[in-house]
Design an enzyme around this catalytic site. Structure first.
Site, mmCIF file in Angstrom:
data_model
loop_
_atom_site.group_PDB
_atom_site.id
_atom_site.type_symbol
_atom_site.label_atom_id
_atom_site.label_comp_id
_atom_site.label_asym_id
_atom_site.label_seq_id
_atom_site.Cartn_x
_atom_site.Cartn_y
_atom_site.Cartn_z
ATOM 1 N N GLU A 122 0.829 -1.197 0.000
ATOM 2 C CA GLU A 122 0.000 0.000 0.000
ATOM 3 C C GLU A 122 0.871 1.258 0.000
ATOM 4 O O GLU A 122 1.991 1.247 0.517
ATOM 5 C CB GLU A 122 -0.916 0.015 1.232
ATOM 6 C CG GLU A 122 -1.954 -1.093 1.172
ATOM 7 C CD GLU A 122 -2.897 -1.114 2.370
ATOM 8 O OE1 GLU A 122 -4.111 -1.215 2.123
ATOM 9 O OE2 GLU A 122 -2.442 -1.040 3.519
ATOM 10 N N CYS A 169 3.610 8.562 0.999
ATOM 11 C CA CYS A 169 4.136 7.587 1.953
ATOM 12 C C CYS A 169 4.232 6.253 1.213
ATOM 13 O O CYS A 169 3.222 5.733 0.735
ATOM 14 C CB CYS A 169 3.182 7.489 3.149
ATOM 15 S SG CYS A 169 3.661 6.225 4.349
ATOM 16 N N CYS A 199 6.851 -6.996 6.496
ATOM 17 C CA CYS A 199 7.986 -6.469 7.260
ATOM 18 C C CYS A 199 8.467 -7.562 8.202
ATOM 19 O O CYS A 199 7.651 -8.316 8.739
ATOM 20 C CB CYS A 199 7.554 -5.234 8.053
ATOM 21 S SG CYS A 199 8.919 -4.415 8.930
ATOM 22 N N CYS A 214 7.212 -5.497 15.145
ATOM 23 C CA CYS A 214 6.795 -4.628 16.256
ATOM 24 C C CYS A 214 5.338 -4.973 16.602
ATOM 25 O O CYS A 214 4.476 -4.972 15.725
ATOM 26 C CB CYS A 214 6.925 -3.155 15.867
ATOM 27 S SG CYS A 214 8.617 -2.726 15.407
ATOM 28 N N CYS A 266 2.234 -2.813 15.411
ATOM 29 C CA CYS A 266 2.144 -2.418 14.000
ATOM 30 C C CYS A 266 1.527 -3.548 13.189
ATOM 31 O O CYS A 266 1.983 -4.694 13.257
ATOM 32 C CB CYS A 266 3.544 -2.088 13.474
ATOM 33 S SG CYS A 266 3.565 -1.703 11.705
ATOM 34 N N GLY A 274 7.146 -2.110 5.530
ATOM 35 C CA GLY A 274 8.522 -2.552 5.392
ATOM 36 C C GLY A 274 9.516 -1.749 6.201
ATOM 37 O O GLY A 274 9.227 -0.648 6.690
ATOM 38 N N GLU A 275 10.693 -2.335 6.355
ATOM 39 C CA GLU A 275 11.806 -1.668 7.019
ATOM 40 C C GLU A 275 12.788 -1.267 5.919
ATOM 41 O O GLU A 275 13.488 -2.116 5.359
ATOM 42 C CB GLU A 275 12.453 -2.631 8.036
ATOM 43 C CG GLU A 275 13.805 -2.205 8.569
ATOM 44 C CD GLU A 275 13.856 -0.762 9.085
ATOM 45 O OE1 GLU A 275 12.948 -0.326 9.801
ATOM 46 O OE2 GLU A 275 14.833 -0.066 8.730
ATOM 47 N N SER A 308 12.575 6.204 7.363
ATOM 48 C CA SER A 308 12.228 5.856 8.746
ATOM 49 C C SER A 308 12.700 4.444 9.043
ATOM 50 O O SER A 308 12.529 3.535 8.242
ATOM 51 C CB SER A 308 10.702 5.952 8.922
ATOM 52 O OG SER A 308 10.331 5.692 10.258
ATOM 53 N N SER A 336 12.404 5.195 14.793
ATOM 54 C CA SER A 336 11.229 4.741 15.550
ATOM 55 C C SER A 336 11.694 4.250 16.910
ATOM 56 O O SER A 336 12.071 3.103 17.072
ATOM 57 C CB SER A 336 10.506 3.635 14.772
ATOM 58 O OG SER A 336 9.993 4.172 13.568
ATOM 59 N N HIS A 394 10.118 4.845 20.365
ATOM 60 C CA HIS A 394 8.940 4.340 21.096
ATOM 61 C C HIS A 394 9.162 4.011 22.572
ATOM 62 O O HIS A 394 8.189 3.765 23.293
ATOM 63 C CB HIS A 394 8.315 3.138 20.389
ATOM 64 C CG HIS A 394 7.959 3.402 18.959
ATOM 65 N ND1 HIS A 394 7.200 4.481 18.572
ATOM 66 C CD2 HIS A 394 8.282 2.752 17.810
ATOM 67 C CE1 HIS A 394 7.049 4.472 17.264
ATOM 68 N NE2 HIS A 394 7.707 3.445 16.772
ATOM 69 N N ASN A 418 -2.292 4.363 16.648
ATOM 70 C CA ASN A 418 -3.440 4.030 15.805
ATOM 71 C C ASN A 418 -3.851 2.596 16.084
ATOM 72 O O ASN A 418 -2.997 1.732 16.261
ATOM 73 C CB ASN A 418 -3.060 4.186 14.332
ATOM 74 C CG ASN A 418 -2.793 5.628 13.979
ATOM 75 O OD1 ASN A 418 -3.633 6.489 14.222
ATOM 76 N ND2 ASN A 418 -1.619 5.910 13.431
ATOM 77 N N CYS A 443 -0.224 5.534 10.231
ATOM 78 C CA CYS A 443 0.997 4.855 10.674
ATOM 79 C C CYS A 443 0.665 3.523 11.323
ATOM 80 O O CYS A 443 -0.134 3.465 12.258
ATOM 81 C CB CYS A 443 1.740 5.688 11.706
ATOM 82 S SG CYS A 443 2.119 7.330 11.181
HETATM 83 N N1 SAH Z 1 9.902 0.122 9.566
HETATM 84 C C1 SAH Z 1 10.089 1.544 9.540
HETATM 85 C C2 SAH Z 1 9.138 2.208 8.582
HETATM 86 C C3 SAH Z 1 7.695 2.189 9.007
HETATM 87 S S1 SAH Z 1 7.318 3.794 9.465
HETATM 88 C C4 SAH Z 1 9.969 2.092 10.945
HETATM 89 O O1 SAH Z 1 9.497 1.375 11.808
HETATM 90 O O2 SAH Z 1 10.380 3.214 11.191
HETATM 91 C C5 SAH Z 1 5.874 3.662 10.293
HETATM 92 C C6 SAH Z 1 5.920 4.470 11.574
HETATM 93 O O3 SAH Z 1 4.676 4.284 12.248
HETATM 94 C C7 SAH Z 1 6.996 3.973 12.508
HETATM 95 O O4 SAH Z 1 7.502 5.008 13.276
HETATM 96 C C8 SAH Z 1 6.198 3.001 13.328
HETATM 97 O O5 SAH Z 1 6.837 2.687 14.540
HETATM 98 C C9 SAH Z 1 4.925 3.770 13.520
HETATM 99 N N2 SAH Z 1 3.801 2.906 13.888
HETATM 100 C C10 SAH Z 1 3.683 1.584 13.699
HETATM 101 N N3 SAH Z 1 2.521 1.140 14.183
HETATM 102 C C11 SAH Z 1 1.872 2.205 14.682
HETATM 103 C C12 SAH Z 1 0.601 2.387 15.296
HETATM 104 N N4 SAH Z 1 -0.223 1.363 15.477
HETATM 105 N N5 SAH Z 1 0.269 3.636 15.671
HETATM 106 C C13 SAH Z 1 1.101 4.674 15.462
HETATM 107 N N6 SAH Z 1 2.300 4.566 14.877
HETATM 108 C C14 SAH Z 1 2.687 3.347 14.504
#
Ligand code: SAH
Length: 373
Positions: A115, A128, A135, A139, A142, A190-191, A224, A247, A249, A323, A366
């Site tokens: 997507e 985006c 991925c 996490c 996600c 993806g990463e 990211s 990221s 967190h 989210n 996200c």
């Molecule tokens: N894999 C990379 C690229 C994805 S970016 C990374 O993790 O950075 C997507 C961003 O949204 C990341 O910062 C991720 O941690 C964040 N994200 C993932 N799940 C989320 C959620 N449920 N709510 C808010 N942010 C989230």
């Protein structure tokens, strides 16, 4: 068409670095550097300067149909079609925010689904993009991470998502009149740093001025990452001043080990050092991403610890209200906890914003990209 089999759901904490071996997508003009395009054109028995014309059609006029390239000899047009294989087929488009947020589900040549999301704001338009189907970073909050890694995307598969958004904007299909893509964020599925070569190739195509590429300012491109430390160092060596988003967190290893499993390899201290090194070498402010999860990582003491770790650095903290994702027990922080978290960071003099997350209604925000039909 064959269908990419879905990977198994990863067990908690399981990391997948190497994508399964699969058939590769066909070579596309956008995979190639200008020199490689000239060689490819010569291989097809045509004059190398035709590569410049093809590039102008693709990156400036956003045309990939050789029959419309009327400045090329008719016989050559057929041959050049080989450089424009169909890589992405739209399956579904969902829009919200009065049409200014648009999520597209794409099918790749082997059936894998990804997507991308186009978000138009008064002053910019951000694409985006996904860099992998699925991925491997797992996490738990996600949606993409919960489905596992299907495969890496090619450079052209990544670039095509941006070109598709550019076409939509150029055609005036997004409210606000005809426009351009000003920003690209590698924040889809993806990463990106686990698919390093293809991603750096895509960044080069995005930032190279026409006719070589789309001519998007490197300042408008954000990569990211969960924090693949060696790859962050390599990215700093590329001489591409793109913004790095980390990221994070959680500011402490104990919690981050569970929220971002890569932390079991590279600890908070190591990944922040890599980020400061990136900032020093590129002169770009690093963005720290922090999803606020109710009663998990939103305590004031954690804000305080985060503030101490990042104060006086070339940094910006981006707080993202969590989210919702399917099957997750977690939710976004209470508004008062979010406000307290912001205040603690401000107390330490840390620039902080709360991200206005777009696209929740269409599972386009996200962490919500899961690419199911
Ligand atoms: N894999 C990379 C690229 C994805 S970016 C990374 O993790 O950075 C997507 C961003 O949204 C990341 O910062 C991720 O941690 C964040 N994200 C993932 N799940 C989320 C959620 N449920 N709510 C808010 N942010 C989230």
């Amino acid at each position: 068409m064959s269908t990419a089999s879905q990977p198994g759901t990863p067990t908690p904490g399981q990391l997948t670095f190497v994508a399964p071996r699969r058939a590769k997508p066909a070579r596309h003009l956008a995979d190639l550097t200008m020199a490689e395009r000239r060689a490819a054109v010569a291989e097809l028995g045509e004059k190398p300067f035709r590569a410049d014309q093809l590039s102008r059609h693709y990156f400036e006029r956003l045309t990939a149909d050789p029959s419309l390239m009327t400045d090329l000899p008719a016989a050559a047009r057929d041959r050049f079609a080989a450089l424009f294989p169909t890589l992405l087929t739209p399956v579904r488009e969902l829009t919200t925010d009065g049409g200014t947020t648009r999520k597209t589900l794409w099918r790749l040549f082997d059936g894998a689904l990804v997507e991308s999301v186009l978000m138009r704001y008064p002053d910019r338009a951000t694409m985006c993009v996904s860099s992998q189907a699925g991925c491997g970073m797992n996490c738990p909050f996600c949606a993409t991470g919960q489905a596992g890694l299907t495969r890496n995307m090619s450079t052209a598969e990544i670039v095509e998502q941006v070109v598709a958004g550019a076409r939509t904007l150029a055609a005036g299909e997004v409210p606000g009149g005809p426009g351009r893509v000003s920003n690209v964020v590698f924040m889809g599925m993806g990463e990106p740093l686990a698919n390093y070569r293809a991603v750096v190739g895509a960044v080069r195509r995005l930032v190279e001025p026409a006719p070589g590429g789309l001519g998007i300012s490197a300042r408008g491109v954000t990569v990211s990452t969960v924090g693949l430390v060696p790859a962050i160092g390599k990215l700093a060596d590329e001489g591409l001043p793109v913004t790095l988003a980390l990221s994070l967190h959680a500011p402490d290893d104990e919690l981050r080990d569970t929220l971002v499993p890569i932390n079991t390899r590279w600890k908070v201290g190591e990944v922040l050092d890599a980020a400061w090194d990136y900032a020093a070498r590129t002169k770009r402010r690093v963005s720290i991403e922090y999803a606020l999860i109710k009663d998990v990582n939103d305590q004031e003491w954690r804000a305080d610890l985060l503030g101490k770790l990042v104060r006086n650095k070339l940094v910006h903290v981006n707080l993202i209200p969590l989210n919702p994702t399917p099957g997750s027990k977690w939710t976004a922080s209470r508004p008062e906890d979010e406000r307290a978290f912001v205040r603690r960071l401000q107390f330490h003099g840390v620039p902080v914003t709360v991200r206005d997350t777009r696209g929740r209604e269409i599972d386009g925000a996200c962490g919500q990209l899961a690419a199911a039909e």
